[in-house]
Scaffold this active site. Structure first.
Site, PDB file in Angstrom:
ATOM      1  N   GLY A  68     -13.819   7.464  -8.518  1.00  0.00           N
ATOM      2  CA  GLY A  68     -15.261   7.665  -8.556  1.00  0.00           C
ATOM      3  C   GLY A  68     -15.691   9.004  -7.990  1.00  0.00           C
ATOM      4  O   GLY A  68     -16.672   9.096  -7.257  1.00  0.00           O
ATOM      5  N   GLY A 122     -22.673  12.413 -11.209  1.00  0.00           N
ATOM      6  CA  GLY A 122     -23.343  12.628 -12.480  1.00  0.00           C
ATOM      7  C   GLY A 122     -22.627  11.994 -13.654  1.00  0.00           C
ATOM      8  O   GLY A 122     -23.194  11.881 -14.740  1.00  0.00           O
ATOM      9  N   ASN A 123     -21.377  11.577 -13.441  1.00  0.00           N
ATOM     10  CA  ASN A 123     -20.616  10.877 -14.471  1.00  0.00           C
ATOM     11  C   ASN A 123     -20.744   9.384 -14.175  1.00  0.00           C
ATOM     12  O   ASN A 123     -20.076   8.849 -13.282  1.00  0.00           O
ATOM     13  CB  ASN A 123     -19.151  11.329 -14.422  1.00  0.00           C
ATOM     14  CG  ASN A 123     -18.294  10.701 -15.501  1.00  0.00           C
ATOM     15  OD1 ASN A 123     -18.535   9.587 -15.922  1.00  0.00           O
ATOM     16  ND2 ASN A 123     -17.281  11.420 -15.935  1.00  0.00           N
ATOM     17  N   ASN A 149     -12.258  20.356 -20.903  1.00  0.00           N
ATOM     18  CA  ASN A 149     -12.684  21.170 -19.764  1.00  0.00           C
ATOM     19  C   ASN A 149     -11.647  22.209 -19.360  1.00  0.00           C
ATOM     20  O   ASN A 149     -11.874  22.965 -18.416  1.00  0.00           O
ATOM     21  CB  ASN A 149     -12.962  20.292 -18.550  1.00  0.00           C
ATOM     22  CG  ASN A 149     -14.018  19.247 -18.817  1.00  0.00           C
ATOM     23  OD1 ASN A 149     -13.759  18.052 -18.667  1.00  0.00           O
ATOM     24  ND2 ASN A 149     -15.198  19.667 -19.209  1.00  0.00           N
ATOM     25  N   HIS A 192     -12.030  18.212  -6.904  1.00  0.00           N
ATOM     26  CA  HIS A 192     -10.829  17.697  -7.561  1.00  0.00           C
ATOM     27  C   HIS A 192     -10.521  18.446  -8.850  1.00  0.00           C
ATOM     28  O   HIS A 192      -9.354  18.535  -9.246  1.00  0.00           O
ATOM     29  CB  HIS A 192     -10.948  16.190  -7.816  1.00  0.00           C
ATOM     30  CG  HIS A 192     -11.968  15.792  -8.829  1.00  0.00           C
ATOM     31  ND1 HIS A 192     -13.319  15.877  -8.596  1.00  0.00           N
ATOM     32  CD2 HIS A 192     -11.852  15.285 -10.086  1.00  0.00           C
ATOM     33  CE1 HIS A 192     -13.985  15.436  -9.645  1.00  0.00           C
ATOM     34  NE2 HIS A 192     -13.122  15.090 -10.574  1.00  0.00           N
ATOM     35  N   GLU A 231     -17.527  24.859 -17.145  1.00  0.00           N
ATOM     36  CA  GLU A 231     -16.843  23.596 -17.417  1.00  0.00           C
ATOM     37  C   GLU A 231     -16.094  23.612 -18.746  1.00  0.00           C
ATOM     38  O   GLU A 231     -15.708  22.569 -19.268  1.00  0.00           O
ATOM     39  CB  GLU A 231     -17.854  22.447 -17.391  1.00  0.00           C
ATOM     40  CG  GLU A 231     -18.613  22.319 -16.078  1.00  0.00           C
ATOM     41  CD  GLU A 231     -17.860  21.560 -15.000  1.00  0.00           C
ATOM     42  OE1 GLU A 231     -17.302  20.502 -15.311  1.00  0.00           O
ATOM     43  OE2 GLU A 231     -17.828  22.028 -13.850  1.00  0.00           O
ATOM     44  N   HIS A 289     -21.856  16.756 -19.400  1.00  0.00           N
ATOM     45  CA  HIS A 289     -21.414  17.832 -20.292  1.00  0.00           C
ATOM     46  C   HIS A 289     -22.116  17.670 -21.640  1.00  0.00           C
ATOM     47  O   HIS A 289     -22.461  16.555 -22.039  1.00  0.00           O
ATOM     48  CB  HIS A 289     -19.897  17.793 -20.518  1.00  0.00           C
ATOM     49  CG  HIS A 289     -19.086  18.141 -19.319  1.00  0.00           C
ATOM     50  ND1 HIS A 289     -17.931  17.471 -18.984  1.00  0.00           N
ATOM     51  CD2 HIS A 289     -19.248  19.099 -18.379  1.00  0.00           C
ATOM     52  CE1 HIS A 289     -17.422  17.991 -17.879  1.00  0.00           C
ATOM     53  NE2 HIS A 289     -18.205  18.973 -17.491  1.00  0.00           N
ATOM     54  N   ASN A 349     -13.180   6.206 -16.487  1.00  0.00           N
ATOM     55  CA  ASN A 349     -13.341   7.366 -15.622  1.00  0.00           C
ATOM     56  C   ASN A 349     -14.302   8.383 -16.222  1.00  0.00           C
ATOM     57  O   ASN A 349     -14.467   9.481 -15.694  1.00  0.00           O
ATOM     58  CB  ASN A 349     -11.983   8.029 -15.358  1.00  0.00           C
ATOM     59  CG  ASN A 349     -11.540   7.850 -13.918  1.00  0.00           C
ATOM     60  OD1 ASN A 349     -12.344   7.546 -13.052  1.00  0.00           O
ATOM     61  ND2 ASN A 349     -10.271   8.061 -13.653  1.00  0.00           N
ATOM     62  N   CYS A 364     -13.362  14.245 -24.887  1.00  0.00           N
ATOM     63  CA  CYS A 364     -12.943  14.808 -23.601  1.00  0.00           C
ATOM     64  C   CYS A 364     -11.446  15.068 -23.564  1.00  0.00           C
ATOM     65  O   CYS A 364     -10.971  15.975 -22.881  1.00  0.00           O
ATOM     66  CB  CYS A 364     -13.307  13.862 -22.464  1.00  0.00           C
ATOM     67  SG  CYS A 364     -15.049  13.842 -22.014  1.00  0.00           S
TER      68      CYS A 364
END
Length: 457
Positions: free
Chosen positions: A26, A30-31, A116, A143, A180, A259, A372, A378
């Site tokens: 987590g 924002g995601n 990304n 991260h 990003e 994104h 996730n 993605c």
């Protein structure tokens, strides 16, 4: 495929292999999916096999498919740089006890979302006739900030021929140049061999524009700056008539659209987007039409058909839009789209039945990634390559049946089928991961791209 100029230019989707430390920490503010699933038990083996299954299915359907390796995790070097000392076991134990969120961060498998990883400009668009790559600095979260150095080495190992491929440094890792990668970049053209127009979508302006500050999200941070997008375009030598800079709608960001590829997807001349994707929808479309050589085909999904909440929950727009030989397009969507009534109805009644090239919807299960916050789009970095450029790729990274089978066997040998956040401190997990990555780098023939392989070299 026929969406090329002759048999030369093809789009290759480079998917990221899910790493052995895939977990639900987590970490991504924002995601919404990432935050809501934090702390759950993950299944790294299932996640990696789901990704490979998607790659194989697209390969068998005739699309060119590439593979990018995961990063070295846990990143013990990052923990040592933050003051944790002693043996690997001691570093892990101290981090788990004193700073568990840091431990989760250095174990993140987020590099699997290769949208990304970098921004790419094909050689057909670049003034020097080379393909250009810039690793994203990903400075907005710790991260992901750990990724660019290894990403750069991996890309340089694969796109090695300097006469064909140009590598640029990641932008300065400051908020003003928050980048990003391709998740906020879309190339639009009549076909892959036609000079394209590059749509860069940003969430905020670091220094202001025209003396006025633009509207900003109120709930979640905007990760991409206009200044970063402009800098990447300059690095790649793109001229004004080749680029469009558009601001993402701040209300979409506050709804969890961290994104642009969570709210729009484009390929060839088609731009599939939600009504709330862009702050200035009409201006963005007009600018694209002015610059494109072939007619733009916008496919708009109104908020009455799919709410922002449903768009984020289903990841409808985080789908892969792929070109077919007959001029139609295939949309590869996550299984969550089929589970959402309004989204599935929109796919059938609005997209498939509409006056647009999208003629097929394919559903893929990538649930481990989705939890996730990463869907099919993605998981891939799109790279348009000519035949000679594809032949010049180093390493063994273009998927075929043999490589798929070897990668599947590699996952089966090295991955756990259960990983909870509290197990990240297990020294055995770190040893297992390094052993797996060392074997993978030999399997892919990409050389010593990992820090542990380069220490003392």
């Amino acid at each position: 495929m026929s969406d090329e100029r002759g048999p030369d230019y093809r789009e290759v989707n480079f998917d990221g292999l899910v790493g052995p430390t895939h977990n639900y920490a987590g970490l991504a503010l924002g995601n919404v999916a990432s935050m809501s699933h934090g702390g759950l038990v993950a299944n790294p083996k299932e996640a990696a096999l789901q990704g490979l299954a998607k790659m194989k299915a697209l390969m068998e359907a005739g699309y060119l498919q590439g593979v990018l390796p995961p990063q070295q995790r846990p990143d013990l070097g990052a923990l040592r740089a933050l003051g944790f000392t002693g043996s690997d076991e001691r570093v892990l134990a101290r981090a788990a006890g004193e700073a568990p969120q840091l431990l989760r961060a250095v174990c993140s498998a987020s590099s699997m979302w290769t949208a990304n990883a970098a921004t790419v400009t094909p050689s057909v668009d670049a003034p020097d006739g080379r393909l250009h790559l810039t690793p994203a600095n990903l400075q907005s979260s710790f991260h992901r900030f750990l990724e660019p150095a290894t990403t750069g080495r991996v890309l340089q190992a694969i796109f090695r021929d300097e006469s064909r491929f140009a590598h640029h440094p990641a932008l300065p890792a400051t908020p003003a140049f928050s980048d990003e990668g391709a998740a906020n970049h879309t190339r639009l053209a009549g076909d892959h061999g036609e000079p394209g127009v590059h749509l860069y979508v940003y969430g905020r302006e670091a220094f202001g524009w025209g003396g006025e500050s633009s509207p900003a999200p109120k709930r979640f941070p905007a990760r991409q700056t206009r200044e970063a997008s402009q800098a990447v375009a300059r690095q790649h030598g793109l001229a004004d008539h080749q680029v469009v800079f558009a601001q993402q709608h701040p209300e979409a960001i506050d709804a969890g659209v961290f994104h642009n590829d969570v709210i729009s997807v484009g390929n060839g001349p088609v731009l599939l987007y939600h009504e709330m994707a862009f702050l200035d929808e009409a201006g963005t479309l007009e600018a694209l039409r002015e610059r494109m050589r072939s007619p733009l085909i916008p496919v708009r999904v109104p908020v009455e058909a799919v709410s922002l909440e449903d768009a984020v929950g289903s990841y409808l727009f985080n789908s892969q839009l792929l070109s077919n030989p007959d001029g139609t397009m295939t949309l590869v969507v996550p299984g969550e789209c089929q589970e959402n009534e309004s989204v599935w109805r929109t796919l059938q009644d609005h997209l498939l039945a509409g006056a647009n090239p999208i003629g097929e919807v394919v559903v893929k299960d990538v649930k481990q990634s989705m939890r996730n916050g990463g869907g099919p789009a993605c998981l891939r970095l799109r790279v348009v390559l000519g035949a000679e450029e594809r032949a010049a790729l180093a390493g063994r990274v273009l998927l075929d049946d043999a490589l798929h089978d070897e990668l599947t066997a590699w996952v089966e040998r090295h991955y756990r089928d259960r990983l909870a956040p509290e197990e990240l401190a297990d020294p055995a997990l770190a040893r297992e991961s390094l052993t797996a990555l060392d074997e993978l780098s030999r399997l892919l023939e990409i050389g010593s791209v990992y820090p542990f392989q380069r220490e003392g070299a």
